[in-house]
Design a protein around this motif. Structure first.
Motif, PDB file in Angstrom:
ATOM      1  N   SER A   1       5.805   6.106  12.044  1.00  0.00           N
ATOM      2  CA  SER A   1       4.429   6.083  12.550  1.00  0.00           C
ATOM      3  C   SER A   1       3.518   6.951  11.689  1.00  0.00           C
ATOM      4  O   SER A   1       2.374   6.576  11.407  1.00  0.00           O
ATOM      5  CB  SER A   1       4.380   6.546  14.005  1.00  0.00           C
ATOM      6  OG  SER A   1       5.117   5.649  14.814  1.00  0.00           O
ATOM      7  N   ALA A   2       4.031   8.110  11.258  1.00  0.00           N
ATOM      8  CA  ALA A   2       3.238   8.998  10.407  1.00  0.00           C
ATOM      9  C   ALA A   2       2.961   8.339   9.056  1.00  0.00           C
ATOM     10  O   ALA A   2       1.852   8.450   8.521  1.00  0.00           O
ATOM     11  CB  ALA A   2       3.965  10.336  10.215  1.00  0.00           C
ATOM     12  N   ALA A   3       3.948   7.655   8.496  1.00  0.00           N
ATOM     13  CA  ALA A   3       3.764   6.976   7.202  1.00  0.00           C
ATOM     14  C   ALA A   3       2.736   5.852   7.321  1.00  0.00           C
ATOM     15  O   ALA A   3       1.862   5.704   6.455  1.00  0.00           O
ATOM     16  CB  ALA A   3       5.095   6.431   6.698  1.00  0.00           C
ATOM     17  N   ILE A   4       2.815   5.075   8.378  1.00  0.00           N
ATOM     18  CA  ILE A   4       1.845   3.994   8.595  1.00  0.00           C
ATOM     19  C   ILE A   4       0.443   4.582   8.769  1.00  0.00           C
ATOM     20  O   ILE A   4      -0.524   4.108   8.165  1.00  0.00           O
ATOM     21  CB  ILE A   4       2.230   3.139   9.827  1.00  0.00           C
ATOM     22  CG1 ILE A   4       3.548   2.403   9.578  1.00  0.00           C
ATOM     23  CG2 ILE A   4       1.113   2.175  10.196  1.00  0.00           C
ATOM     24  CD1 ILE A   4       3.500   1.357   8.497  1.00  0.00           C
ATOM     25  N   ALA A   5       0.334   5.617   9.596  1.00  0.00           N
ATOM     26  CA  ALA A   5      -0.977   6.240   9.830  1.00  0.00           C
ATOM     27  C   ALA A   5      -1.553   6.779   8.533  1.00  0.00           C
ATOM     28  O   ALA A   5      -2.751   6.614   8.261  1.00  0.00           O
ATOM     29  CB  ALA A   5      -0.852   7.355  10.871  1.00  0.00           C
ATOM     30  N   TRP A   6      -0.721   7.408   7.694  1.00  0.00           N
ATOM     31  CA  TRP A   6      -1.204   7.932   6.418  1.00  0.00           C
ATOM     32  C   TRP A   6      -1.740   6.788   5.558  1.00  0.00           C
ATOM     33  O   TRP A   6      -2.823   6.886   4.976  1.00  0.00           O
ATOM     34  CB  TRP A   6      -0.108   8.682   5.658  1.00  0.00           C
ATOM     35  CG  TRP A   6      -0.643   9.334   4.423  1.00  0.00           C
ATOM     36  CD1 TRP A   6      -1.108  10.608   4.321  1.00  0.00           C
ATOM     37  CD2 TRP A   6      -0.811   8.737   3.126  1.00  0.00           C
ATOM     38  NE1 TRP A   6      -1.559  10.850   3.032  1.00  0.00           N
ATOM     39  CE2 TRP A   6      -1.383   9.710   2.284  1.00  0.00           C
ATOM     40  CE3 TRP A   6      -0.538   7.484   2.597  1.00  0.00           C
ATOM     41  CZ2 TRP A   6      -1.672   9.461   0.952  1.00  0.00           C
ATOM     42  CZ3 TRP A   6      -0.832   7.231   1.259  1.00  0.00           C
ATOM     43  CH2 TRP A   6      -1.394   8.219   0.455  1.00  0.00           C
ATOM     44  N   GLY A   7      -0.992   5.694   5.472  1.00  0.00           N
ATOM     45  CA  GLY A   7      -1.427   4.561   4.652  1.00  0.00           C
ATOM     46  C   GLY A   7      -2.747   3.978   5.123  1.00  0.00           C
ATOM     47  O   GLY A   7      -3.621   3.656   4.319  1.00  0.00           O
ATOM     48  N   VAL A   8      -2.912   3.857   6.432  1.00  0.00           N
ATOM     49  CA  VAL A   8      -4.158   3.320   7.000  1.00  0.00           C
ATOM     50  C   VAL A   8      -5.316   4.276   6.723  1.00  0.00           C
ATOM     51  O   VAL A   8      -6.406   3.851   6.334  1.00  0.00           O
ATOM     52  CB  VAL A   8      -4.002   3.056   8.510  1.00  0.00           C
ATOM     53  CG1 VAL A   8      -5.343   2.746   9.156  1.00  0.00           C
ATOM     54  CG2 VAL A   8      -3.012   1.925   8.760  1.00  0.00           C
TER      55      VAL A   8
ATOM     56  N   GLU B   1      -9.810  -2.113   4.469  1.00  0.00           N
ATOM     57  CA  GLU B   1     -10.582  -1.280   5.391  1.00  0.00           C
ATOM     58  C   GLU B   1     -11.467  -2.055   6.350  1.00  0.00           C
ATOM     59  O   GLU B   1     -11.829  -1.542   7.410  1.00  0.00           O
ATOM     60  CB  GLU B   1     -11.431  -0.286   4.593  1.00  0.00           C
ATOM     61  CG  GLU B   1     -10.585   0.734   3.842  1.00  0.00           C
ATOM     62  CD  GLU B   1     -11.409   1.744   3.062  1.00  0.00           C
ATOM     63  OE1 GLU B   1     -12.650   1.612   3.016  1.00  0.00           O
ATOM     64  OE2 GLU B   1     -10.799   2.667   2.480  1.00  0.00           O
ATOM     65  N   LYS B   2     -11.845  -3.273   6.021  1.00  0.00           N
ATOM     66  CA  LYS B   2     -12.758  -4.040   6.881  1.00  0.00           C
ATOM     67  C   LYS B   2     -12.114  -5.292   7.480  1.00  0.00           C
ATOM     68  O   LYS B   2     -12.394  -5.656   8.612  1.00  0.00           O
ATOM     69  CB  LYS B   2     -14.002  -4.466   6.090  1.00  0.00           C
ATOM     70  CG  LYS B   2     -14.755  -3.329   5.448  1.00  0.00           C
ATOM     71  CD  LYS B   2     -15.662  -2.637   6.410  1.00  0.00           C
ATOM     72  CE  LYS B   2     -16.531  -1.647   5.680  1.00  0.00           C
ATOM     73  NZ  LYS B   2     -16.400  -0.305   6.116  1.00  0.00           N
TER      74      LYS B   2
ATOM     75  N   ASP C   1      -6.111   5.704  -1.577  1.00  0.00           N
ATOM     76  CA  ASP C   1      -5.073   6.405  -2.333  1.00  0.00           C
ATOM     77  C   ASP C   1      -3.807   5.569  -2.479  1.00  0.00           C
ATOM     78  O   ASP C   1      -2.958   5.873  -3.307  1.00  0.00           O
ATOM     79  CB  ASP C   1      -4.692   7.714  -1.629  1.00  0.00           C
ATOM     80  CG  ASP C   1      -5.852   8.675  -1.537  1.00  0.00           C
ATOM     81  OD1 ASP C   1      -6.694   8.674  -2.451  1.00  0.00           O
ATOM     82  OD2 ASP C   1      -5.909   9.430  -0.542  1.00  0.00           O
ATOM     83  N   SER C   2      -3.670   4.541  -1.651  1.00  0.00           N
ATOM     84  CA  SER C   2      -2.420   3.787  -1.629  1.00  0.00           C
ATOM     85  C   SER C   2      -2.546   2.402  -2.249  1.00  0.00           C
ATOM     86  O   SER C   2      -1.722   1.535  -1.983  1.00  0.00           O
ATOM     87  CB  SER C   2      -1.914   3.680  -0.186  1.00  0.00           C
ATOM     88  OG  SER C   2      -2.848   3.005   0.618  1.00  0.00           O
ATOM     89  N   ILE C   3      -3.542   2.184  -3.104  1.00  0.00           N
ATOM     90  CA  ILE C   3      -3.749   0.845  -3.658  1.00  0.00           C
ATOM     91  C   ILE C   3      -3.357   0.739  -5.132  1.00  0.00           C
ATOM     92  O   ILE C   3      -3.963   0.006  -5.889  1.00  0.00           O
ATOM     93  CB  ILE C   3      -5.191   0.344  -3.448  1.00  0.00           C
ATOM     94  CG1 ILE C   3      -6.181   1.285  -4.110  1.00  0.00           C
ATOM     95  CG2 ILE C   3      -5.503   0.160  -1.987  1.00  0.00           C
ATOM     96  CD1 ILE C   3      -7.568   0.717  -4.200  1.00  0.00           C
TER      97      ILE C   3
ATOM     98  N   GLU D   1     -12.639  -5.235  -3.953  1.00  0.00           N
ATOM     99  CA  GLU D   1     -12.301  -6.309  -3.007  1.00  0.00           C
ATOM    100  C   GLU D   1     -11.084  -5.923  -2.168  1.00  0.00           C
ATOM    101  O   GLU D   1     -11.024  -6.222  -0.973  1.00  0.00           O
ATOM    102  CB  GLU D   1     -12.014  -7.610  -3.745  1.00  0.00           C
ATOM    103  CG  GLU D   1     -13.234  -8.271  -4.344  1.00  0.00           C
ATOM    104  CD  GLU D   1     -12.859  -9.449  -5.219  1.00  0.00           C
ATOM    105  OE1 GLU D   1     -13.352 -10.559  -4.936  1.00  0.00           O
ATOM    106  OE2 GLU D   1     -12.069  -9.270  -6.184  1.00  0.00           O
ATOM    107  N   LEU D   2     -10.118  -5.266  -2.798  1.00  0.00           N
ATOM    108  CA  LEU D   2      -8.920  -4.849  -2.078  1.00  0.00           C
ATOM    109  C   LEU D   2      -9.260  -3.783  -1.035  1.00  0.00           C
ATOM    110  O   LEU D   2      -8.746  -3.818   0.085  1.00  0.00           O
ATOM    111  CB  LEU D   2      -7.859  -4.328  -3.046  1.00  0.00           C
ATOM    112  CG  LEU D   2      -6.523  -3.958  -2.423  1.00  0.00           C
ATOM    113  CD1 LEU D   2      -5.912  -5.147  -1.688  1.00  0.00           C
ATOM    114  CD2 LEU D   2      -5.568  -3.441  -3.481  1.00  0.00           C
TER     115      LEU D   2
END
Length: 137
Positions: free
Chosen positions: A78-85, A110-111, A90-92, A104-105
């Motif tokens: 859950s922490a890893a998913i939350a960090w990515g979101v 984000e949208k 930073d994660s692209i 675009e990515l």
């Protein structure tokens, strides 16, 4: 249901997208859409079509398990998913390999994607699964 069309579904494996007939289409989700969109005259957003038909959001993916998971795993996952979101910019690093721009990515992450699984999404998923059962029988 939306277009009231009789559709024959086939697996995508082994299909040459450049050899599709004018009366054929394909369902692509995620990264596959970025490079293939220019090949088709008509493109429809599945989530938008689903919302037009039902008024509900569409769930494309959901992390689930068929057995209980250790609490520590759930916490770390859950922490890893939350960090990515929270840190999509930073994660692209993947952006360099996709046929879309970094901007675009970012918009896509984000949208265009909603990450919370709320009651409306659960209701939309339940409706989808009930309709899926109807066409499988």
């Amino acid at each position: 249901r939306l277009w009231k069309a009789d559709i024959e579904w086939k697996p995508l494996d082994g299909i040459d997208l450049t050899a599709l007939k004018p009366t054929e289409g394909v369902v692509l989700i995620g990264d596959k859409t970025f490079s293939n969109r220019p090949r088709f005259q008509y493109c429809y957003d599945l989530a938008g079509c689903w919302h037009s038909l039902t008024g509900l959001p569409f769930v494309f993916a959901l992390w689930i398990s068929t057995s209980p998971l250790p609490g520590e795993f759930i916490r770390q996952f859950s922490a890893a998913i939350a960090w990515g979101v929270q840190h999509s910019r930073d994660s692209i690093q993947l952006a360099r390999t996709l046929p879309i721009s970094e901007n675009e990515l970012i918009v896509y992450l984000e949208k265009d994607i909603s990450y919370e699984f709320d009651e409306r999404k659960k209701k939309g998923l339940d409706l989808f699964l009930s309709w899926l059962k109807e066409i499988q029988h």
